[in-house]
Design a protein around this motif. Sequence first.
Motif, PDB file in Angstrom:
ATOM      1  N   GLU A  10       0.839  -1.179   0.000  1.00  0.00           N
ATOM      2  CA  GLU A  10       0.000   0.000   0.000  1.00  0.00           C
ATOM      3  C   GLU A  10       0.880   1.238   0.000  1.00  0.00           C
ATOM      4  O   GLU A  10       1.861   1.314   0.722  1.00  0.00           O
ATOM      5  CB  GLU A  10      -0.928  -0.017   1.217  1.00  0.00           C
ATOM      6  CG  GLU A  10      -1.939  -1.148   1.151  1.00  0.00           C
ATOM      7  CD  GLU A  10      -2.761  -1.277   2.427  1.00  0.00           C
ATOM      8  OE1 GLU A  10      -2.652  -0.411   3.321  1.00  0.00           O
ATOM      9  OE2 GLU A  10      -3.499  -2.266   2.527  1.00  0.00           O
ATOM     10  N   ASN A  11       0.518   2.198  -0.825  1.00  0.00           N
ATOM     11  CA  ASN A  11       1.286   3.429  -0.976  1.00  0.00           C
ATOM     12  C   ASN A  11       0.860   4.398   0.125  1.00  0.00           C
ATOM     13  O   ASN A  11       0.017   5.256  -0.080  1.00  0.00           O
ATOM     14  CB  ASN A  11       1.033   4.022  -2.369  1.00  0.00           C
ATOM     15  CG  ASN A  11       1.983   5.147  -2.692  1.00  0.00           C
ATOM     16  OD1 ASN A  11       2.879   5.459  -1.926  1.00  0.00           O
ATOM     17  ND2 ASN A  11       1.771   5.768  -3.832  1.00  0.00           N
ATOM     18  N   GLU A  12       1.441   4.225   1.302  1.00  0.00           N
ATOM     19  CA  GLU A  12       1.095   5.085   2.430  1.00  0.00           C
ATOM     20  C   GLU A  12       2.334   5.400   3.248  1.00  0.00           C
ATOM     21  O   GLU A  12       3.339   4.683   3.192  1.00  0.00           O
ATOM     22  CB  GLU A  12       0.018   4.439   3.293  1.00  0.00           C
ATOM     23  CG  GLU A  12       0.435   3.121   3.910  1.00  0.00           C
ATOM     24  CD  GLU A  12      -0.687   2.492   4.720  1.00  0.00           C
ATOM     25  OE1 GLU A  12      -0.376   2.003   5.814  1.00  0.00           O
ATOM     26  OE2 GLU A  12      -1.835   2.484   4.273  1.00  0.00           O
ATOM     27  N   VAL A  35      11.845   1.658  -4.914  1.00  0.00           N
ATOM     28  CA  VAL A  35      10.403   1.707  -4.678  1.00  0.00           C
ATOM     29  C   VAL A  35       9.813   2.871  -5.466  1.00  0.00           C
ATOM     30  O   VAL A  35      10.430   3.929  -5.570  1.00  0.00           O
ATOM     31  CB  VAL A  35      10.084   1.812  -3.170  1.00  0.00           C
ATOM     32  CG1 VAL A  35      10.617   3.083  -2.570  1.00  0.00           C
ATOM     33  CG2 VAL A  35       8.606   1.679  -2.902  1.00  0.00           C
ATOM     34  N   PRO A  37       5.592   4.248  -7.154  1.00  0.00           N
ATOM     35  CA  PRO A  37       4.183   3.915  -7.365  1.00  0.00           C
ATOM     36  C   PRO A  37       4.003   3.057  -8.619  1.00  0.00           C
ATOM     37  O   PRO A  37       4.824   3.104  -9.546  1.00  0.00           O
ATOM     38  CB  PRO A  37       3.503   5.272  -7.565  1.00  0.00           C
ATOM     39  CG  PRO A  37       4.461   6.266  -6.998  1.00  0.00           C
ATOM     40  CD  PRO A  37       5.830   5.681  -7.158  1.00  0.00           C
ATOM     41  N   THR A  38       2.941   2.263  -8.646  1.00  0.00           N
ATOM     42  CA  THR A  38       2.610   1.440  -9.810  1.00  0.00           C
ATOM     43  C   THR A  38       1.565   2.163 -10.656  1.00  0.00           C
ATOM     44  O   THR A  38       1.259   3.334 -10.407  1.00  0.00           O
ATOM     45  CB  THR A  38       2.033   0.080  -9.364  1.00  0.00           C
ATOM     46  OG1 THR A  38       0.796   0.313  -8.691  1.00  0.00           O
ATOM     47  CG2 THR A  38       2.992  -0.664  -8.461  1.00  0.00           C
ATOM     48  N   SER A  42      -2.630   3.735  -5.568  1.00  0.00           N
ATOM     49  CA  SER A  42      -2.745   3.312  -4.172  1.00  0.00           C
ATOM     50  C   SER A  42      -1.708   2.247  -3.813  1.00  0.00           C
ATOM     51  O   SER A  42      -1.576   1.882  -2.654  1.00  0.00           O
ATOM     52  CB  SER A  42      -4.150   2.789  -3.884  1.00  0.00           C
ATOM     53  OG  SER A  42      -4.368   1.556  -4.541  1.00  0.00           O
ATOM     54  N   SER A  44       2.428   0.698  -4.317  1.00  0.00           N
ATOM     55  CA  SER A  44       3.819   0.888  -4.727  1.00  0.00           C
ATOM     56  C   SER A  44       4.435  -0.483  -4.935  1.00  0.00           C
ATOM     57  O   SER A  44       3.988  -1.474  -4.360  1.00  0.00           O
ATOM     58  CB  SER A  44       4.623   1.618  -3.644  1.00  0.00           C
ATOM     59  OG  SER A  44       4.253   2.961  -3.577  1.00  0.00           O
ATOM     60  N   ARG A  45       5.463  -0.518  -5.778  1.00  0.00           N
ATOM     61  CA  ARG A  45       6.216  -1.751  -5.975  1.00  0.00           C
ATOM     62  C   ARG A  45       7.617  -1.518  -5.437  1.00  0.00           C
ATOM     63  O   ARG A  45       8.291  -0.572  -5.825  1.00  0.00           O
ATOM     64  CB  ARG A  45       6.260  -2.145  -7.444  1.00  0.00           C
ATOM     65  CG  ARG A  45       6.980  -3.473  -7.635  1.00  0.00           C
ATOM     66  CD  ARG A  45       6.623  -4.084  -8.941  1.00  0.00           C
ATOM     67  NE  ARG A  45       7.343  -5.321  -9.144  1.00  0.00           N
ATOM     68  CZ  ARG A  45       6.938  -6.258  -9.965  1.00  0.00           C
ATOM     69  NH1 ARG A  45       5.810  -6.108 -10.626  1.00  0.00           N
ATOM     70  NH2 ARG A  45       7.643  -7.344 -10.126  1.00  0.00           N
ATOM     71  N   GLU A  69       0.679  -3.664   5.386  1.00  0.00           N
ATOM     72  CA  GLU A  69       0.822  -2.921   4.129  1.00  0.00           C
ATOM     73  C   GLU A  69       1.173  -3.795   2.935  1.00  0.00           C
ATOM     74  O   GLU A  69       0.969  -3.403   1.790  1.00  0.00           O
ATOM     75  CB  GLU A  69       1.916  -1.847   4.258  1.00  0.00           C
ATOM     76  CG  GLU A  69       1.669  -0.807   5.309  1.00  0.00           C
ATOM     77  CD  GLU A  69       2.111  -1.267   6.696  1.00  0.00           C
ATOM     78  OE1 GLU A  69       1.842  -0.528   7.642  1.00  0.00           O
ATOM     79  OE2 GLU A  69       2.709  -2.349   6.842  1.00  0.00           O
TER      80      GLU A  69
END
Length: 163
Positions: A10-12, A35, A37-38, A42, A44-45, A69
């Motif tokens: 989760e991108n948080e 790291v 976002p994808t 919402s 991330s990779r 997460e």
Amino acid sequence: MRHIISILLENEAGALSRVSGLFSARGYNIESLTVAPTEDPSLSRMTIVTAGSDDVVEQITKQLNKLVEVVKLSDLAEAPHIERELMLIKVRAVGKDREELKRMADIFRGRIIDVTDATYTMELTGTGEKLDAFLHALDSSAILETVRTGASGIARGERTLKV
């Protein structure tokens, strides 16, 4: 053995800290970490390169899967995969060395992306071994600065890391 762990999370705020903290708390080394976002904002990779026995990496993946997460993860080293690193390197380029450096960049399929009277800044992508070979092929006194991203990877073929 070298392992490339690819994680969808989760991108948080704090997610990266919790994943890297898991490694440091158990005394595991992270060789590289990338790291971003994808396509889904919402998620991330994260790609982590680490070394250890299969038992150690299995323990790491079990602990990672327990984190709230973490949505999904995969050890890319278990199957055919593609991995790449990006390197930006600034080198001293004066006199007759300029032509030799251009030739070296061409041989390694690099690009010169910035030119001054005294320097070239080059961009190279490839495996870590390729980038290491490029560094060893240069005169070390010519290297002014080097920046590397660490490995990013993706499975070959139909295998995907999706929710």
